[in-house]
Motif scaffolding. Structure first.
Motif, PDB file in Angstrom:
ATOM      1  N   VAL A   1      32.459 -25.231   1.524  1.00  0.00           N
ATOM      2  CA  VAL A   1      33.783 -25.037   1.171  1.00  0.00           C
ATOM      3  C   VAL A   1      33.517 -25.358  -0.036  1.00  0.00           C
ATOM      4  CG1 VAL A   1      36.392 -26.388   0.779  1.00  0.00           C
ATOM      5  CG2 VAL A   1      35.109 -26.489   3.314  1.00  0.00           C
ATOM      6  N   GLY A   2      34.454 -24.940  -1.180  1.00  0.00           N
ATOM      7  CA  GLY A   2      33.350 -25.200  -2.609  1.00  0.00           C
ATOM      8  C   GLY A   2      34.862 -25.470  -3.506  1.00  0.00           C
ATOM      9  N   THR A   3      35.021 -26.080  -4.988  1.00  0.00           N
ATOM     10  CA  THR A   3      36.260 -26.541  -5.210  1.00  0.00           C
ATOM     11  C   THR A   3      35.043 -27.022  -7.060  1.00  0.00           C
ATOM     12  OG1 THR A   3      35.657 -29.077  -4.908  1.00  0.00           O
ATOM     13  CG2 THR A   3      36.874 -27.975  -3.189  1.00  0.00           C
ATOM     14  N   ILE A   4      36.212 -26.956  -7.641  1.00  0.00           N
ATOM     15  CA  ILE A   4      35.114 -27.283  -9.292  1.00  0.00           C
ATOM     16  C   ILE A   4      36.159 -28.962  -9.226  1.00  0.00           C
ATOM     17  CG2 ILE A   4      35.919 -26.862 -11.389  1.00  0.00           C
ATOM     18  CD1 ILE A   4      36.436 -23.911 -10.977  1.00  0.00           C
ATOM     19  N   ASP A   5      35.359 -29.460  -9.887  1.00  0.00           N
ATOM     20  CA  ASP A   5      35.854 -31.077 -10.203  1.00  0.00           C
ATOM     21  C   ASP A   5      36.449 -31.471 -11.182  1.00  0.00           C
ATOM     22  OD1 ASP A   5      34.300 -34.665  -9.197  1.00  0.00           O
ATOM     23  OD2 ASP A   5      34.301 -34.076 -11.012  1.00  0.00           O
ATOM     24  N   GLU A   6      37.372 -32.220 -10.286  1.00  0.00           N
ATOM     25  CA  GLU A   6      37.820 -32.185 -12.016  1.00  0.00           C
ATOM     26  C   GLU A   6      38.307 -33.601 -12.552  1.00  0.00           C
ATOM     27  OE1 GLU A   6      40.155 -30.482 -14.360  1.00  0.00           O
ATOM     28  OE2 GLU A   6      39.426 -28.428 -12.452  1.00  0.00           O
ATOM     29  N   GLY A   7      37.238 -34.654 -11.900  1.00  0.00           N
ATOM     30  CA  GLY A   7      36.716 -35.738 -12.771  1.00  0.00           C
ATOM     31  C   GLY A   7      35.802 -36.511 -13.453  1.00  0.00           C
ATOM     32  N   VAL A   8      34.618 -37.015 -13.362  1.00  0.00           N
ATOM     33  CA  VAL A   8      33.942 -37.268 -13.856  1.00  0.00           C
ATOM     34  C   VAL A   8      32.892 -36.443 -14.475  1.00  0.00           C
ATOM     35  CG1 VAL A   8      31.480 -38.889 -13.714  1.00  0.00           C
ATOM     36  CG2 VAL A   8      33.648 -39.932 -13.031  1.00  0.00           C
ATOM     37  N   PHE A   9      32.882 -35.313 -12.900  1.00  0.00           N
ATOM     38  CA  PHE A   9      32.072 -34.013 -13.769  1.00  0.00           C
ATOM     39  C   PHE A   9      32.536 -32.477 -13.474  1.00  0.00           C
ATOM     40  CE2 PHE A   9      29.332 -36.723 -10.819  1.00  0.00           C
ATOM     41  CZ  PHE A   9      28.121 -37.038 -11.265  1.00  0.00           C
ATOM     42  N   LYS A  10      33.334 -32.749 -14.075  1.00  0.00           N
ATOM     43  CA  LYS A  10      34.054 -32.381 -14.918  1.00  0.00           C
ATOM     44  C   LYS A  10      33.646 -30.656 -15.107  1.00  0.00           C
ATOM     45  CE  LYS A  10      38.292 -30.940 -17.420  1.00  0.00           C
ATOM     46  NZ  LYS A  10      39.914 -30.694 -16.619  1.00  0.00           N
ATOM     47  N   GLY A  11      34.133 -29.924 -14.055  1.00  0.00           N
ATOM     48  CA  GLY A  11      34.014 -27.889 -14.333  1.00  0.00           C
ATOM     49  C   GLY A  11      32.799 -28.095 -13.625  1.00  0.00           C
ATOM     50  N   ALA A  12      31.872 -28.992 -13.008  1.00  0.00           N
ATOM     51  CA  ALA A  12      30.271 -28.792 -11.830  1.00  0.00           C
ATOM     52  C   ALA A  12      31.309 -28.272 -10.093  1.00  0.00           C
ATOM     53  CB  ALA A  12      30.035 -30.155 -11.986  1.00  0.00           C
ATOM     54  N   HIS A  13      30.563 -27.452  -9.637  1.00  0.00           N
ATOM     55  CA  HIS A  13      30.874 -27.317  -8.392  1.00  0.00           C
ATOM     56  C   HIS A  13      30.470 -28.096  -7.394  1.00  0.00           C
ATOM     57  CE1 HIS A  13      32.330 -22.744 -10.718  1.00  0.00           C
ATOM     58  NE2 HIS A  13      31.400 -23.448 -10.975  1.00  0.00           N
ATOM     59  N   HIS A  14      31.346 -27.901  -6.585  1.00  0.00           N
ATOM     60  CA  HIS A  14      30.719 -28.593  -5.540  1.00  0.00           C
ATOM     61  C   HIS A  14      30.858 -27.744  -3.983  1.00  0.00           C
ATOM     62  CE1 HIS A  14      31.484 -33.171  -6.227  1.00  0.00           C
ATOM     63  NE2 HIS A  14      32.529 -32.627  -6.973  1.00  0.00           N
ATOM     64  N   HIS A  15      29.922 -28.073  -3.368  1.00  0.00           N
ATOM     65  CA  HIS A  15      29.165 -27.418  -2.229  1.00  0.00           C
ATOM     66  C   HIS A  15      30.099 -28.123  -0.707  1.00  0.00           C
ATOM     67  CE1 HIS A  15      27.769 -25.492  -5.579  1.00  0.00           C
ATOM     68  NE2 HIS A  15      28.270 -24.149  -5.501  1.00  0.00           N
ATOM     69  N   MET A  16      30.348 -28.384   0.034  1.00  0.00           N
ATOM     70  CA  MET A  16      30.790 -29.498   0.735  1.00  0.00           C
ATOM     71  C   MET A  16      30.298 -28.632   1.943  1.00  0.00           C
ATOM     72  SD  MET A  16      33.362 -31.755  -0.711  1.00  0.00           S
ATOM     73  CE  MET A  16      34.145 -29.644  -1.275  1.00  0.00           C
ATOM     74  N   PHE A  17      29.671 -29.897   3.118  1.00  0.00           N
ATOM     75  CA  PHE A  17      29.818 -29.629   4.672  1.00  0.00           C
ATOM     76  C   PHE A  17      30.093 -30.602   5.182  1.00  0.00           C
ATOM     77  CE2 PHE A  17      26.856 -26.594   2.679  1.00  0.00           C
ATOM     78  CZ  PHE A  17      26.309 -25.372   3.529  1.00  0.00           C
ATOM     79  N   GLN A  18      30.595 -29.989   6.559  1.00  0.00           N
ATOM     80  CA  GLN A  18      31.219 -31.578   7.289  1.00  0.00           C
ATOM     81  C   GLN A  18      30.689 -31.543   8.523  1.00  0.00           C
ATOM     82  OE1 GLN A  18      35.327 -32.011   7.167  1.00  0.00           O
ATOM     83  NE2 GLN A  18      34.946 -34.231   6.160  1.00  0.00           N
ATOM     84  N   VAL A  19      30.162 -31.856   9.660  1.00  0.00           N
ATOM     85  CA  VAL A  19      29.167 -32.032  10.676  1.00  0.00           C
ATOM     86  C   VAL A  19      30.070 -33.122  11.505  1.00  0.00           C
ATOM     87  CG1 VAL A  19      27.681 -31.424  12.344  1.00  0.00           C
ATOM     88  CG2 VAL A  19      27.808 -30.203   9.180  1.00  0.00           C
ATOM     89  N   SER A  20      30.857 -32.867  12.419  1.00  0.00           N
ATOM     90  CA  SER A  20      31.205 -33.769  13.538  1.00  0.00           C
ATOM     91  C   SER A  20      29.461 -34.430  14.748  1.00  0.00           C
ATOM     92  CB  SER A  20      31.975 -34.400  14.046  1.00  0.00           C
ATOM     93  OG  SER A  20      33.225 -33.980  13.415  1.00  0.00           O
ATOM     94  N   PHE A  21      29.193 -35.383  14.673  1.00  0.00           N
ATOM     95  CA  PHE A  21      28.349 -36.110  16.190  1.00  0.00           C
ATOM     96  C   PHE A  21      27.285 -34.455  15.288  1.00  0.00           C
ATOM     97  CE2 PHE A  21      32.145 -36.260  18.036  1.00  0.00           C
ATOM     98  CZ  PHE A  21      32.278 -37.991  17.942  1.00  0.00           C
ATOM     99  N   PRO A  22      26.427 -34.772  14.641  1.00  0.00           N
ATOM    100  CA  PRO A  22      25.345 -34.537  13.686  1.00  0.00           C
ATOM    101  C   PRO A  22      24.009 -34.353  14.866  1.00  0.00           C
ATOM    102  CG  PRO A  22      26.207 -36.362  12.484  1.00  0.00           C
ATOM    103  CD  PRO A  22      27.245 -36.300  13.459  1.00  0.00           C
ATOM    104  N   GLU A  23      23.238 -33.799  15.075  1.00  0.00           N
ATOM    105  CA  GLU A  23      21.856 -33.770  15.546  1.00  0.00           C
ATOM    106  C   GLU A  23      21.644 -35.382  14.651  1.00  0.00           C
ATOM    107  OE1 GLU A  23      19.402 -30.085  15.633  1.00  0.00           O
ATOM    108  OE2 GLU A  23      21.695 -28.889  15.945  1.00  0.00           O
TER     109      GLU A  23
END
Length: 304
Positions: free
Chosen positions: A162-184
């Protein structure tokens, strides 16, 4: 803030007006500004994406409720019916302290941090223990990664970040996010390809182990790393930074309450980073990073 509170909490007028407080424990939607605030503050305890529950309390105030609100909804009509009775009552505020609610704040160990620069490709590994029920992986970079994936210990590949652009402390930086439930359990890795980029990796681990590792008791001459519960053994590396200078401390096979000798006597802000690796009582590996900032005033008083 603790320096400010040290001045206001002892002011003669502090009881002239009744004060009622609310605390929130939700971070808003995944990828939002409050979500990232919650991820950062999570190492300091339950929070609403901007303020920890502990910080929302006053020893001379009355806590109305702690609920699943984020920093936006806690101020909205969602809480109105809860504080409405206090708008019409004539009952005076009791001056008794809510010391039972003022739990000692400690740095909960729920994150793993990595960072650096790379040219063409990068692989960053981290270990997840068996008791983890969820991991949230955030690869932050000044560049957008079109080729990034998360790989489990058995080789399962997660490609849809999931990609978003930071609007806070790291304004302009790109987030690339993964969520995993019950990970190995085992060694995970993030793989990224780009011509050249810098990155910061933040792995948030939801696990019962989070309460078993703490960084606490900063004094003018030392800081403690404590482990208990399901942690059988642990090694720690501490980096203490002030004014660009870094002091490094290491300890293999720590005691349950391991004291690190370090000087916090001079005025200023100190940033303490503890990288901890160890084994659970089941012999399984784990790792965490704890970050703590303290301020020492001109009189040598420590605010943490």
């Amino acid at each position: 803030m603790k320096n400010y509170r040290a001045q206001t909490d002892s002011h003669a007028n502090r009881l002239k007006n009744p004060i009622y407080t609310f605390g929130g424990t939700s971070w808003g939607s995944f990828g939002s500004a409050l979500y990232f605030g919650g991820v950062y503050l999570n190492s300091y305890g339950s929070n609403d994406g901007a303020v920890t529950v502990t910080s929302s309390r006053l020893p001379y105030g009355r806590e109305v409720r702690v609920g699943s609100w984020d920093h936006s909804t806690v101020k909205s009509s969602a809480t109105f019916n809860l504080f409405k009775p206090y708008l019409t009552t004539t009952q005076a505020l009791s001056a008794s302290k809510i010391s039972a609610l003022e739990a000692v704040q400690h740095e909960e160990s729920s994150n793993i941090y990595r960072g650096g620069e790379f040219t063409s490709s990068a692989v960053q590994e981290f270990t997840v223990e068996e008791s983890a029920t969820k991991i949230e992986v955030d690869w932050l970079s000044e560049q957008k990664m079109n080729d990034i994936e998360l790989v489990s210990p058995t080789g399962k590949v997660y490609k849809k970040a999931v990609g978003t652009i930071d609007e806070g402390v790291f304004k302009g930086a790109h987030h690339h996010m993964f969520q995993v439930s019950f990970p190995e359990a085992g060694k995970w890795k993030v793989q990224a390809k780009h011509k050249k980029a810098a990155y910061f990796l933040n792995v948030s681990v939801k696990s019962s182990l989070n309460d078993d590792i703490e960084l606490q008791n900063v004094t003018p001459s030392s800081v403690d790393v404590v482990h208990s519960g399901d942690v059988a053994k642990a090694d720690a590396t501490l980096n203490i930074k002030k004014n660009g200078k870094v002091v490094k401390k290491q300890q293999k096979d720590m005691k349950k309450n391991q004291q690190f000798n370090a000087s916090f006597a001079e005025e200023g802000v100190y940033n303490i980073t503890a990288d901890i690796k160890g084994q659970t009582k089941d012999g399984k590996p784990f790792e965490r990073t704890i970050v703590k900032s303290i301020y020492v005033d001109a009189k040598g008083k420590i605010f943490q």
